[in-house]
Design a protein around this motif. Sequence first.
Motif, PDB file in Angstrom:
ATOM      1  N   LEU A 141     -25.721  17.609  39.556  1.00  0.00           N
ATOM      2  CA  LEU A 141     -24.848  17.393  40.717  1.00  0.00           C
ATOM      3  C   LEU A 141     -25.057  16.023  41.350  1.00  0.00           C
ATOM      4  N   ASP A 142     -26.138  15.307  40.922  1.00  0.00           N
ATOM      5  CA  ASP A 142     -26.475  13.994  41.489  1.00  0.00           C
ATOM      6  C   ASP A 142     -26.717  14.119  43.000  1.00  0.00           C
ATOM      7  N   VAL A 143     -27.489  15.126  43.394  1.00  0.00           N
ATOM      8  CA  VAL A 143     -27.840  15.317  44.784  1.00  0.00           C
ATOM      9  C   VAL A 143     -29.335  15.485  44.892  1.00  0.00           C
ATOM     10  N   SER A 144     -29.884  15.180  46.054  1.00  0.00           N
ATOM     11  CA  SER A 144     -31.319  15.296  46.283  1.00  0.00           C
ATOM     12  C   SER A 144     -31.666  16.570  47.025  1.00  0.00           C
ATOM     13  N   LEU A 145     -30.684  17.272  47.614  1.00  0.00           N
ATOM     14  CA  LEU A 145     -30.980  18.428  48.431  1.00  0.00           C
ATOM     15  C   LEU A 145     -29.802  19.377  48.386  1.00  0.00           C
ATOM     16  N   MET A 146     -30.124  20.709  48.332  1.00  0.00           N
ATOM     17  CA  MET A 146     -29.101  21.750  48.476  1.00  0.00           C
ATOM     18  C   MET A 146     -29.656  22.796  49.426  1.00  0.00           C
ATOM     19  N   LEU A 147     -28.877  23.102  50.465  1.00  0.00           N
ATOM     20  CA  LEU A 147     -29.185  24.168  51.405  1.00  0.00           C
ATOM     21  C   LEU A 147     -27.989  25.094  51.478  1.00  0.00           C
ATOM     22  N   ILE A 148     -28.273  26.435  51.371  1.00  0.00           N
ATOM     23  CA  ILE A 148     -27.228  27.446  51.571  1.00  0.00           C
ATOM     24  C   ILE A 148     -27.643  28.266  52.778  1.00  0.00           C
ATOM     25  N   LEU A 149     -26.754  28.370  53.762  1.00  0.00           N
ATOM     26  CA  LEU A 149     -27.054  29.046  55.008  1.00  0.00           C
ATOM     27  C   LEU A 149     -26.067  30.182  55.226  1.00  0.00           C
ATOM     28  N   ASP A 150     -26.540  31.257  55.867  1.00  0.00           N
ATOM     29  CA  ASP A 150     -25.619  32.333  56.209  1.00  0.00           C
ATOM     30  C   ASP A 150     -24.942  31.999  57.536  1.00  0.00           C
ATOM     31  N   ALA A 151     -24.154  32.931  58.035  1.00  0.00           N
ATOM     32  CA  ALA A 151     -23.364  32.675  59.224  1.00  0.00           C
ATOM     33  C   ALA A 151     -24.212  32.551  60.466  1.00  0.00           C
ATOM     34  N   THR A 152     -25.469  33.047  60.414  1.00  0.00           N
ATOM     35  CA  THR A 152     -26.335  32.947  61.582  1.00  0.00           C
ATOM     36  C   THR A 152     -27.134  31.660  61.589  1.00  0.00           C
ATOM     37  N   GLY A 153     -27.063  30.855  60.548  1.00  0.00           N
ATOM     38  CA  GLY A 153     -27.807  29.607  60.488  1.00  0.00           C
ATOM     39  C   GLY A 153     -29.111  29.733  59.727  1.00  0.00           C
ATOM     40  N   LYS A 154     -29.412  30.938  59.159  1.00  0.00           N
ATOM     41  CA  LYS A 154     -30.641  31.072  58.382  1.00  0.00           C
ATOM     42  C   LYS A 154     -30.462  30.462  57.000  1.00  0.00           C
ATOM     43  N   VAL A 155     -31.525  29.851  56.497  1.00  0.00           N
ATOM     44  CA  VAL A 155     -31.497  29.203  55.184  1.00  0.00           C
ATOM     45  C   VAL A 155     -31.804  30.272  54.137  1.00  0.00           C
ATOM     46  N   VAL A 156     -30.830  30.558  53.237  1.00  0.00           N
ATOM     47  CA  VAL A 156     -31.026  31.572  52.188  1.00  0.00           C
ATOM     48  C   VAL A 156     -31.377  30.921  50.866  1.00  0.00           C
ATOM     49  N   LEU A 157     -31.159  29.602  50.733  1.00  0.00           N
ATOM     50  CA  LEU A 157     -31.546  28.888  49.511  1.00  0.00           C
ATOM     51  C   LEU A 157     -31.845  27.460  49.891  1.00  0.00           C
ATOM     52  N   SER A 158     -32.952  26.923  49.367  1.00  0.00           N
ATOM     53  CA  SER A 158     -33.365  25.554  49.693  1.00  0.00           C
ATOM     54  C   SER A 158     -33.978  24.931  48.463  1.00  0.00           C
ATOM     55  N   GLU A 159     -33.334  23.865  47.951  1.00  0.00           N
ATOM     56  CA  GLU A 159     -33.832  23.148  46.777  1.00  0.00           C
ATOM     57  C   GLU A 159     -33.724  21.640  47.036  1.00  0.00           C
ATOM     58  N   ALA A 160     -34.750  20.860  46.490  1.00  0.00           N
ATOM     59  CA  ALA A 160     -34.729  19.399  46.634  1.00  0.00           C
ATOM     60  C   ALA A 160     -35.248  18.788  45.358  1.00  0.00           C
ATOM     61  N   PHE A 161     -34.639  17.650  44.956  1.00  0.00           N
ATOM     62  CA  PHE A 161     -35.003  17.016  43.690  1.00  0.00           C
ATOM     63  C   PHE A 161     -34.951  15.505  43.868  1.00  0.00           C
ATOM     64  N   ASP A 162     -36.010  14.802  43.356  1.00  0.00           N
ATOM     65  CA  ASP A 162     -36.091  13.344  43.415  1.00  0.00           C
ATOM     66  C   ASP A 162     -35.363  12.790  42.210  1.00  0.00           C
ATOM     67  N   LEU A 163     -34.182  12.237  42.399  1.00  0.00           N
ATOM     68  CA  LEU A 163     -33.353  11.763  41.293  1.00  0.00           C
ATOM     69  C   LEU A 163     -33.976  10.578  40.589  1.00  0.00           C
ATOM     70  N   ASN A 164     -34.717   9.718  41.326  1.00  0.00           N
ATOM     71  CA  ASN A 164     -35.316   8.527  40.711  1.00  0.00           C
ATOM     72  C   ASN A 164     -36.577   8.880  39.927  1.00  0.00           C
ATOM     73  N   ALA A 165     -37.453   9.813  40.466  1.00  0.00           N
ATOM     74  CA  ALA A 165     -38.709  10.180  39.792  1.00  0.00           C
ATOM     75  C   ALA A 165     -38.524  11.365  38.853  1.00  0.00           C
ATOM     76  N   ASN A 166     -37.346  12.023  38.895  1.00  0.00           N
ATOM     77  CA  ASN A 166     -37.038  13.147  38.009  1.00  0.00           C
ATOM     78  C   ASN A 166     -38.040  14.280  38.207  1.00  0.00           C
ATOM     79  N   ARG A 167     -38.287  14.651  39.507  1.00  0.00           N
ATOM     80  CA  ARG A 167     -39.215  15.724  39.834  1.00  0.00           C
ATOM     81  C   ARG A 167     -38.794  16.299  41.188  1.00  0.00           C
ATOM     82  N   PRO A 168     -39.348  17.496  41.484  1.00  0.00           N
ATOM     83  CA  PRO A 168     -38.990  18.092  42.778  1.00  0.00           C
ATOM     84  C   PRO A 168     -39.344  17.148  43.940  1.00  0.00           C
ATOM     85  N   LEU A 169     -38.562  17.240  44.996  1.00  0.00           N
ATOM     86  CA  LEU A 169     -38.708  16.359  46.147  1.00  0.00           C
ATOM     87  C   LEU A 169     -39.187  17.165  47.339  1.00  0.00           C
ATOM     88  N   ASP A 170     -40.281  16.650  47.927  1.00  0.00           N
ATOM     89  CA  ASP A 170     -40.826  17.307  49.115  1.00  0.00           C
ATOM     90  C   ASP A 170     -40.238  16.619  50.351  1.00  0.00           C
TER      91      ASP A 170
END
Length: 892
Positions: free
Chosen positions: A97-126
């Motif tokens: 997707l060429d993105v560094s972060l994906m967040l999926i939230l429900d209608a109340t604002g709670k985070v139900v999915l959270s993923e991050a990836f360092d596109l330059n280092a090709n590893r997960p992003l903290d």
Amino acid sequence: MTIRAKVLALSALLFLVLGGVELYVDQFILQPSFAELEREDARTAIRRVNYALELRLKSLGVSAAGWGNWTETYAFVQDHDPAFITTNMTPTTLKQLDVSLMLILDATGKVVLSEAFDLNANRPLDVDLRHLKELPPTFPWRANLREFRPIHGLIQTDQGVMMIAGSPVLDGNEGGPVRGMVILGRLLSPAEVGEIGSQAQAAVSMVAGEGAGDTDRVVELGTTTEVYRSFPDIYGHPVMALRVDIPRQITQSGRAAVAYATIYLIGSAIAVVALLIVILNRLIVKPLGRMTNHAVLIGEDKDLNARLDFKGRDEIGVLAREFDRMVERVSVSRAKLIEHVTQLEAAALETVRAKDAAESANRAKSEFLANMSHEIRTPMNGVLGMTELLLDSNLDAQQRDHAETIRDSGTALLTVINDILDFSKVEAGKLELELREMDLRETFADVARLLAIQAHAKGLELVVEIDETLPLRVTGDAGRVRQILLNLAGNAIKFTLTGEVTLAITVLEQGADSIRVRCDVRDTGIGIPANRLPLLFAPFMQVDSSTTRRFGGTGLGLSIVKRLVELMGGQTGVESQERVGSRFWFTACFATLPYAPLIGNRAPASIKGKRVLVVDDNFTNRKILMAQLELCGVQGMAASSAYDALEILREASVMGRSYDAALIDHLMPGCDGAELGRLIVQEKNLSSTRLILLTSSGQRGGDQMFQDIGFSAYLLKPVTQGDLTECLVLALTGLDKSSNQDGPTIITEPVLRALPPRLKRRILLAEDNLVNQKVAVRLLEKMDYAVEVAPDGRAAVTAWRRGGFDLILMDCQMPEMDGFEATAAIRSEEAGSRRTPIVALTANAMKTDADLCRAAGMDGFISKPIDRAKLAACLAEFLGKAECEVATAFMG
């Protein structure tokens, strides 16, 4: 300078001007234009960069919309099925997707999915957003959790600035209800910024330190132009700034073009000027040089028969031929000129003879006027002097009327004599000023006192307004100032039937050693037609013939006034409206004295803070009296009628703040001043108020009558500042009755003049004419002076040697020894001892006579007939110093 030199200088100046114009155009027109073009280019580039960044955010929003409008995402947000994560969230998902972060939230604002990836280092992003459990309450996008509207923007993370985009979670058919939001983010790395610059075709870099703002900041450097733009995050705070570098190619190219154009213009100008010099030298300079040499020869009278004989048809040839014709005419005219000069020399001799005859006639006229003045003034002195003494005696009504008629007629005749004498001086250009130390305030007061009786006899109010900033002493001609004021104010009274006449003096300018004042004489008289105003100051001019018959006059007064004012460095003018009144004014300059005080009346401590009520139906009088009371240091209040005054006095008494004194006008409508005084005295609560009556018309027996009513003082208007202050001091602090047990205790002007008591001064009168002796002795004795008479100059010198005289009145023309010889003898014997003032007393009134008197050693000059006011002013000038010191001490 020759024409050739002028042409060269003009050429050099042309080069300088062209160079200056070129530099000015380059510096202030072209270079700023180049710089503005580069700045506009830089602003365009930053707008392209902004657009490229916006496209990337929208692209990120498209990806977020794809995940948000997916059936499986819609179901996952509701049931949180782990299979969704296992199936769809592989390690390569975010990279694809060429993105560094994906967040999926429900209608109340709670985070139900959270993923991050360092596109330059090709590893997960903290990154800090990955660890969110729920959107913070302050997160701006919480309002979008239940809306169909996508959104994007920038946000600051612990890993740097990140582009984020959010899209609602829908059922796959873009239907609802909305169950939450999918947020995708990509870090804005240098590589990302570089791609944005490539897309915008500009050199872009991210910089720190730029604040938020709507305006791009442009910086011009030597070879580049930098433009900065600040970008806000989703909170509205500045999160980053981008800089675009633009090479300054326009300025560099423009400078090169200007340099080439300058070289071309200078080369062309040099060529044109060189060609112009050659042409001018051949066609103009050489022919003009030849004509110049020819003109020099003719000017030196060497050869009037030589000719230029030019053949050309241009302007130079025409000029040369006309020059030859002019020389021929000059040759003819020269012979005629010699003949004419001979005639002029003869006429000049005749003119000199005529001039001598005119001067002789003028001297004869001046001597005739001086002799006539002396011969007329001598008997006039007896007539007017004896009439004044007669009027001071007990006369019945008819006798007094006859005596006053004699006095008025004699005064009118004396005025005509003075006007004619002054006008003859004006014609001869010998009207001059006698500059001495003087008091402008006292001069105004003298004029007001002289005219008060005349004004009050017609029922007119005579008002005097004196600027409080007027210096006490100046240098000027007091007699001429008095003459001007008497003329203008006398005319005002003459042409005013009802109302008032006002004399005002105002300080216009005051420097270190001089002062310029303006004097106004206002009246409510008949006025002057507008078409007659320009003629008023011309000799022998009246408003019209009917006015002349009704009011009389020679028509010389105003023309003499104008000349006197011009001698004082001033101007005259008049403003008038028929049936409304007139305002005559003049300005004058006087030298100030470095040691003279500015203000002559200080507020006495004994009356400071006292409360005084002014009762007068005339607004101008109330205004002036209130100003005078302010200078006295007392608290003033004004009433326009007797009834208003009673109401004010009663209210003040009830409040326990009774007025200390009341200044009451005598003649008021309804209830006059005398009746008001009776009403005040009859009321017990008001009887403590001291009453001072101000009247425009004196009357015999008035002192006792007003004292019987209950008045403390009785003064004639206009009241001077000094008289008002002294009267208030005496009325409010108590009059010493022990000095006058038998007389009335009411305060009058004679009482004020006698306070403090005058020292008995001795005056020596040197006069051979018996009538003049009687007049002078009676006048001096009425002024409380001791007089001794000497019949000639020799007797005067003998009497002076005995000593004891404070002043000598010296007649100039006497038998045995005249006044000049007697004065010279006295001055030679004084030899540095105390100098006795000597005042000339003569029927001669010419300026040359006054100069002769001063040259002989006399200190003053009084012309006959003797004017009582002028005599008193002169004596006060020389004998009043001790009295002034006592009066000053009395004033506190």
